[in-house]
Every structure is written in C-alpha cells, then in structure tokens.
Scaffold this motif. Structure first.
Motif, PDB file in Angstrom:
ATOM      1  N   ASP A  38       0.822  -1.210   0.000  1.00  0.00           N
ATOM      2  CA  ASP A  38       0.000   0.000   0.000  1.00  0.00           C
ATOM      3  C   ASP A  38       0.859   1.266   0.000  1.00  0.00           C
ATOM      4  O   ASP A  38       0.439   2.310   0.500  1.00  0.00           O
ATOM      5  N   GLY A  39       2.044   1.153  -0.533  1.00  0.00           N
ATOM      6  CA  GLY A  39       2.917   2.328  -0.590  1.00  0.00           C
ATOM      7  C   GLY A  39       3.704   2.372  -1.887  1.00  0.00           C
ATOM      8  O   GLY A  39       3.779   1.384  -2.634  1.00  0.00           O
ATOM      9  N   LYS A  40       4.244   3.536  -2.172  1.00  0.00           N
ATOM     10  CA  LYS A  40       5.161   3.709  -3.312  1.00  0.00           C
ATOM     11  C   LYS A  40       6.297   4.580  -2.799  1.00  0.00           C
ATOM     12  O   LYS A  40       6.096   5.400  -1.892  1.00  0.00           O
ATOM     13  N   VAL A  41       7.469   4.422  -3.390  1.00  0.00           N
ATOM     14  CA  VAL A  41       8.574   5.325  -3.041  1.00  0.00           C
ATOM     15  C   VAL A  41       9.026   6.021  -4.319  1.00  0.00           C
ATOM     16  O   VAL A  41       9.175   5.378  -5.367  1.00  0.00           O
ATOM     17  N   GLN A  46      16.376  15.323  -5.631  1.00  0.00           N
ATOM     18  CA  GLN A  46      16.219  16.113  -4.391  1.00  0.00           C
ATOM     19  C   GLN A  46      16.096  15.265  -3.134  1.00  0.00           C
ATOM     20  O   GLN A  46      16.402  15.713  -2.045  1.00  0.00           O
ATOM     21  N   GLY A  47      15.590  14.035  -3.260  1.00  0.00           N
ATOM     22  CA  GLY A  47      15.383  13.222  -2.057  1.00  0.00           C
ATOM     23  C   GLY A  47      14.420  12.080  -2.336  1.00  0.00           C
ATOM     24  O   GLY A  47      14.112  11.768  -3.487  1.00  0.00           O
ATOM     25  N   GLU A  48      13.920  11.495  -1.248  1.00  0.00           N
ATOM     26  CA  GLU A  48      13.039  10.344  -1.389  1.00  0.00           C
ATOM     27  C   GLU A  48      11.743  10.619  -0.639  1.00  0.00           C
ATOM     28  O   GLU A  48      11.764  11.287   0.389  1.00  0.00           O
ATOM     29  N   THR A  49      10.655  10.082  -1.159  1.00  0.00           N
ATOM     30  CA  THR A  49       9.355  10.230  -0.492  1.00  0.00           C
ATOM     31  C   THR A  49       8.639   8.893  -0.495  1.00  0.00           C
ATOM     32  O   THR A  49       8.632   8.191  -1.517  1.00  0.00           O
ATOM     33  N   LEU A  50       8.050   8.545   0.667  1.00  0.00           N
ATOM     34  CA  LEU A  50       7.133   7.398   0.720  1.00  0.00           C
ATOM     35  C   LEU A  50       5.728   7.948   0.566  1.00  0.00           C
ATOM     36  O   LEU A  50       5.325   8.849   1.312  1.00  0.00           O
ATOM     37  N   TYR A  51       4.987   7.425  -0.400  1.00  0.00           N
ATOM     38  CA  TYR A  51       3.587   7.789  -0.565  1.00  0.00           C
ATOM     39  C   TYR A  51       2.733   6.642  -0.051  1.00  0.00           C
ATOM     40  O   TYR A  51       2.881   5.495  -0.499  1.00  0.00           O
ATOM     41  N   THR A  52       1.863   6.947   0.911  1.00  0.00           N
ATOM     42  CA  THR A  52       0.879   5.957   1.330  1.00  0.00           C
ATOM     43  C   THR A  52      -0.364   6.717   1.768  1.00  0.00           C
ATOM     44  O   THR A  52      -0.379   7.953   1.747  1.00  0.00           O
ATOM     45  N   ASP A  53      -1.419   5.989   2.152  1.00  0.00           N
ATOM     46  CA  ASP A  53      -2.666   6.699   2.441  1.00  0.00           C
ATOM     47  C   ASP A  53      -2.945   6.754   3.942  1.00  0.00           C
ATOM     48  O   ASP A  53      -2.208   6.195   4.751  1.00  0.00           O
ATOM     49  N   ALA A  54      -4.036   7.428   4.281  1.00  0.00           N
ATOM     50  CA  ALA A  54      -4.308   7.801   5.673  1.00  0.00           C
ATOM     51  C   ALA A  54      -4.522   6.605   6.607  1.00  0.00           C
ATOM     52  O   ALA A  54      -4.452   6.757   7.829  1.00  0.00           O
ATOM     53  N   TYR A  56      -2.465   4.529   7.035  1.00  0.00           N
ATOM     54  CA  TYR A  56      -1.124   4.193   7.516  1.00  0.00           C
ATOM     55  C   TYR A  56      -0.375   5.394   8.095  1.00  0.00           C
ATOM     56  O   TYR A  56       0.841   5.331   8.239  1.00  0.00           O
ATOM     57  N   THR A  57      -1.091   6.472   8.427  1.00  0.00           N
ATOM     58  CA  THR A  57      -0.395   7.674   8.913  1.00  0.00           C
ATOM     59  C   THR A  57       0.488   7.336  10.120  1.00  0.00           C
ATOM     60  O   THR A  57       1.679   7.672  10.159  1.00  0.00           O
ATOM     61  N   VAL A  58      -0.082   6.648  11.102  1.00  0.00           N
ATOM     62  CA  VAL A  58       0.667   6.349  12.333  1.00  0.00           C
ATOM     63  C   VAL A  58       1.786   5.350  12.023  1.00  0.00           C
ATOM     64  O   VAL A  58       2.946   5.544  12.400  1.00  0.00           O
ATOM     65  N   GLN A  59       1.420   4.286  11.303  1.00  0.00           N
ATOM     66  CA  GLN A  59       2.406   3.231  11.005  1.00  0.00           C
ATOM     67  C   GLN A  59       3.584   3.772  10.204  1.00  0.00           C
ATOM     68  O   GLN A  59       4.741   3.493  10.519  1.00  0.00           O
ATOM     69  N   ALA A  60       3.279   4.579   9.189  1.00  0.00           N
ATOM     70  CA  ALA A  60       4.373   5.121   8.370  1.00  0.00           C
ATOM     71  C   ALA A  60       5.239   6.051   9.208  1.00  0.00           C
ATOM     72  O   ALA A  60       6.469   6.056   9.086  1.00  0.00           O
ATOM     73  N   GLY A  61       4.591   6.806  10.098  1.00  0.00           N
ATOM     74  CA  GLY A  61       5.346   7.689  10.985  1.00  0.00           C
ATOM     75  C   GLY A  61       6.305   6.905  11.861  1.00  0.00           C
ATOM     76  O   GLY A  61       7.424   7.343  12.137  1.00  0.00           O
ATOM     77  N   GLN A  62       5.878   5.731  12.277  1.00  0.00           N
ATOM     78  CA  GLN A  62       6.736   4.911  13.148  1.00  0.00           C
ATOM     79  C   GLN A  62       7.822   4.176  12.369  1.00  0.00           C
ATOM     80  O   GLN A  62       8.924   3.989  12.864  1.00  0.00           O
ATOM     81  N   GLU A  63       7.494   3.747  11.149  1.00  0.00           N
ATOM     82  CA  GLU A  63       8.397   2.813  10.459  1.00  0.00           C
ATOM     83  C   GLU A  63       9.294   3.441   9.397  1.00  0.00           C
ATOM     84  O   GLU A  63      10.403   2.973   9.164  1.00  0.00           O
ATOM     85  N   SER A  64       8.793   4.476   8.722  1.00  0.00           N
ATOM     86  CA  SER A  64       9.495   4.893   7.512  1.00  0.00           C
ATOM     87  C   SER A  64      10.783   5.666   7.815  1.00  0.00           C
ATOM     88  O   SER A  64      10.801   6.572   8.653  1.00  0.00           O
ATOM     89  N   ARG A  65      11.832   5.271   7.101  1.00  0.00           N
ATOM     90  CA  ARG A  65      13.111   5.996   7.223  1.00  0.00           C
ATOM     91  C   ARG A  65      13.158   7.178   6.269  1.00  0.00           C
ATOM     92  O   ARG A  65      14.108   7.946   6.293  1.00  0.00           O
ATOM     93  N   VAL A  66      12.156   7.301   5.376  1.00  0.00           N
ATOM     94  CA  VAL A  66      12.171   8.419   4.424  1.00  0.00           C
ATOM     95  C   VAL A  66      10.925   9.279   4.671  1.00  0.00           C
ATOM     96  O   VAL A  66       9.923   8.798   5.198  1.00  0.00           O
ATOM     97  N   THR A  68       7.420  11.048   4.517  1.00  0.00           N
ATOM     98  CA  THR A  68       6.182  10.428   4.024  1.00  0.00           C
ATOM     99  C   THR A  68       5.200  11.498   3.572  1.00  0.00           C
ATOM    100  O   THR A  68       5.107  12.557   4.184  1.00  0.00           O
ATOM    101  N   PHE A  69       4.488  11.211   2.495  1.00  0.00           N
ATOM    102  CA  PHE A  69       3.403  12.081   2.058  1.00  0.00           C
ATOM    103  C   PHE A  69       2.144  11.228   2.041  1.00  0.00           C
ATOM    104  O   PHE A  69       2.091  10.192   1.353  1.00  0.00           O
ATOM    105  N   ILE A  70       1.154  11.644   2.822  1.00  0.00           N
ATOM    106  CA  ILE A  70      -0.068  10.847   2.947  1.00  0.00           C
ATOM    107  C   ILE A  70      -1.109  11.333   1.944  1.00  0.00           C
ATOM    108  O   ILE A  70      -1.568  12.484   2.016  1.00  0.00           O
TER     109      ILE A  70
END
Ligand SMILES: CSCC[C@H](N)C(=O)N1CCC[C@H]1C(=O)N[C@@H](C)C(=O)O
Length: 349
Positions: A38-41, A46-54, A56-66, A68-70
């Motif tokens: 349920d994500g794309k990078v 300029q940098g890296e972005t993880l795209y996922t949806d709402a 996963y807001t909390v989960q992506a905040g906890q897990e992602s090293r890059v 995130t744009f929700i």
C-alpha cells in the motif's frame, strides 16, 4: 554506502534521474514501511518520499526511514509532478499495471518515463548484517517448528494435518508460513510443489516437507525428506543420491562461484546416478524479503555469489507414479565460504 546511495549509483548506470518504486518488497526495503503493497517510493535528485494513504499515517510515521506524504492517487502523482519535469523517470516494468503506467503518463506529461527491470533486485541480493540476522531468526524458528512436528510424521497421519501443525506453531510464534507448505508423501513426492493434501501417509513411504517461516518480513526456506518406516531400495537409492548432490553443492558455495556452476555440479552428480532427467527444477535461489529472489542457481543464470548472499541449495529427484526426494538447506555466503543456516537433522536412509 547506504541502500539509497547504492540505488542512486545503480540509477545513474541505468540512465534515469528519478525512480518510481511500486514493488511491495522494494518499497519496504528502501523505506522500512512494512505495508509495502500500500505504498510507493519516489527517489528524485532532491530526495526520497514514501507515498501511502491515511490508513497508515501512524504506522508510516513509526516505520518509515524516508519522509512520508499521505495521500491517495492521483493526489500523490500531482504532488510529485513539479519535481519531475524534464527528468527521465524510471518505473518498475515488472510491477506496474498498464493502467497505472497510463496514469503516470497523464499526470507527469513533462517527464520521460523509462521502463526498468531488476534495479533493486541487484541490491537486495547482498544482505545487510541486519537482514542476515532476520533470515537467521526466521530459519531458527523453522528449525524449532520442524523438530516439534517431526514426531507426528508417521503412517496414518494426513499430509494436511502435518501442514496445519507447522502453520499453527509458526503463527503462535508470531510468524507466518513463508509459502503454502509442501507435504508430499509416497507417489505425491514426484510433484516438486505438491502442497499438502488430504492423503494419508503410508508405512514405507518417503515424505517431502518443504517449509519456511516469515518473521519480521524476512523468509526462510528448507526441505527435509523423511522416511516413515523402511523405504523401498529404489527410493533409498534416490535419497542417497540427492543427499550426495546436496552436500557437494553446499560445500562448493563460496564467493566467486556462479549459480550456473553450482547447478551443474549437483546436476552432474544426479546424472551420474541416472537421475539427471528426474531433477526437474533449478538448484536454488536467493531468499530474503521474498522467498524467491536473486541470485539464481540455475543453468542459465549469470549470477556470481558474493559474501552476504543467502541462497537455497535444493536438488531433487522426481519419479512420476513412484515418489520423490528433495533436500534443501539455506546457506549464507561468507567471506571465505559458506555457513549453513538450516540446522534440522537430515535422515540417514
Ligand atoms: C512456492 S515456494 C517453494 C519453495 C521451495 N523451497 C522451492 O523454492 N522450490 C521447490 C522445488 C523447486 C523450488 C522452486 O520453486 N524453484 C524455482 C526457483 C525454480 O524455478 O526452479
């Protein structure tokens, strides 16, 4: 070099300025986000972005090293568009649908889209120390589960019940089965992918059990063929031939040896026993975030082993209507040779 730095070097060689990553395992590998499907990078200059949806807001905040744009598509694509104008943007041709590609074309009209293949697989073949530990842990759990289940593999028990017990023990340990468990007894042993059926195991039969644990996202893979009672002289001979091929191939694992050479070594031994035709698949494959990943140990492979790779060595011999044998170990390529990660006992038949 970090995984992202390595990826940027690979992207440079592939002639792309940016990369849209849609393969779930690759999304996880680069970002640490465990719901990669349920994500794309997006990797840009300029940098890296993880795209996922709402969801996963909390989960992506906890897990992602890059960062995130929700959002959901097409808002994700609109967000990325300004930074991609004039760039050559790679996409993973093996994990993007035609509809998704058309959507990229529609929302990124000023980018040149370029199909790529295998950019991340190349990196994922060599495991980081953390990944080696994760596969080691998964295999250690699989070994414990196999030891618990081994006594129930006897005459009168259904293949399905063996598989269910394995599955249940894995789940109770916080893991899951890495793939549909193979329990192939008697003549069903002639099917390399003979997933457990309701067949009742008989006395004097060989039973092939191919199982793996997926723990913290990383997989293990191991096969043991066990004897229930005394197998026929023919199947005992086949068992010993496969064991000889397996052990020889494991001993030959070291940096610099090619997947094709290892396959040829095992195949040559089985051919010497008149079983070359019966070895109906490749010798092995890499294991990590996916059960099947690079490197490939098959005749047509150009992969060469390097320290940090984790591969299976799994020769087999399959005799239609009679039975089959496969023996598989999970092997880490070390600086000067190999370490066998799978520790479950092998039968002496
Ligand atoms: C569906 S996952 C199967 C796991 C198993 N250990 C395995 O990888 N097998 C079983 C027999 C053949 C081998 C396999 O599927 N090999 C692939 C890579 C091939 O194409 O040879």
């Amino acid at each position: 070099m970090s995984q992202l730095e390595q990826l940027r070097a690979v992207m440079g060689r592939a002639g792309v300025d940016a990369l849209w990553i849609s393969d779930a395992a690759n999304v996880r590998y680069l970002s640490g986000f465990t719901s990669g499907k349920d994500g794309k990078v997006l990797v840009t200059p300029q940098g890296e972005t993880l795209y996922t949806d709402a969801r996963y807001t909390v989960q992506a905040g906890q897990e992602s090293r890059v960062p995130t744009f929700i959002a959901r598509p097409p808002a994700t694509l609109e967000h990325a568009a300004p930074g991609l104008a004039g760039l050559r943007v790679g996409f993973e041709a093996e994990s993007l649908t035609v509809a998704e590609l058309e959507q990229l074309r529609a929302y990124w009209p000023q980018a040149t889209l370029v199909g790529t293949a295998g950019l991340l697989s190349e990196l994922r073949m060599v495991k980081t120390p953390g990944e080696v530990q994760a596969v080691r842990d998964a295999q250690a759990l699989a070994d414990r589960v196999f030891a618990q289940v081994r006594p129930m593999i006897r005459a009168g028990v259904r293949e399905l019940d063996v598989a269910l017990e394995i599955e249940s023990l894995l789940r109770r340990a916080g893991a899951e089965s890495a793939f549909e468990i193979i329990v192939a007894s008697g003549p069903r042993g002639a099917m390399p992918h003979g997933v457990a059926s309701d067949r009742v195991i008989g006395d004097g039969e060989l039973v092939t059990v191919d199982m793996g644990a997926r723990l913290n996202g990383y997989n293990s893979d191991m096969t043991r063929t066990v004897a229930v009672g005394t197998p026929s002289p023919e199947m005992a001979r086949v068992y010993r031939a496969v064991l000889e091929a397996e052990e020889a191939a494991v001993r030959a694992v070291r940096p610099g040896v090619s997947g094709a050479d290892l396959d040829a070594l095992a195949r040559g031994i089985l051919t010497g026993h008149g079983l070359g035709e019966a070895f109906a698949h490749s010798l092995g494959h890499g294991v990590g975030l996916m059960v099947h990943e690079g490197p490939s140990l098959r005749g047509s492979s150009e992969d060469v082993l390097r320290p940090g790779m984790i591969v299976t060595v799994e020769p087999g011999a399959y005799l239609p209507d009679v039975g089959g044998v496969r023996i598989e170990d999970l092997v880490l390529v070390t600086d000067d040779g190999f370490e066998v990660l799978s520790r479950s006992e092998k039968e002496t038949v």
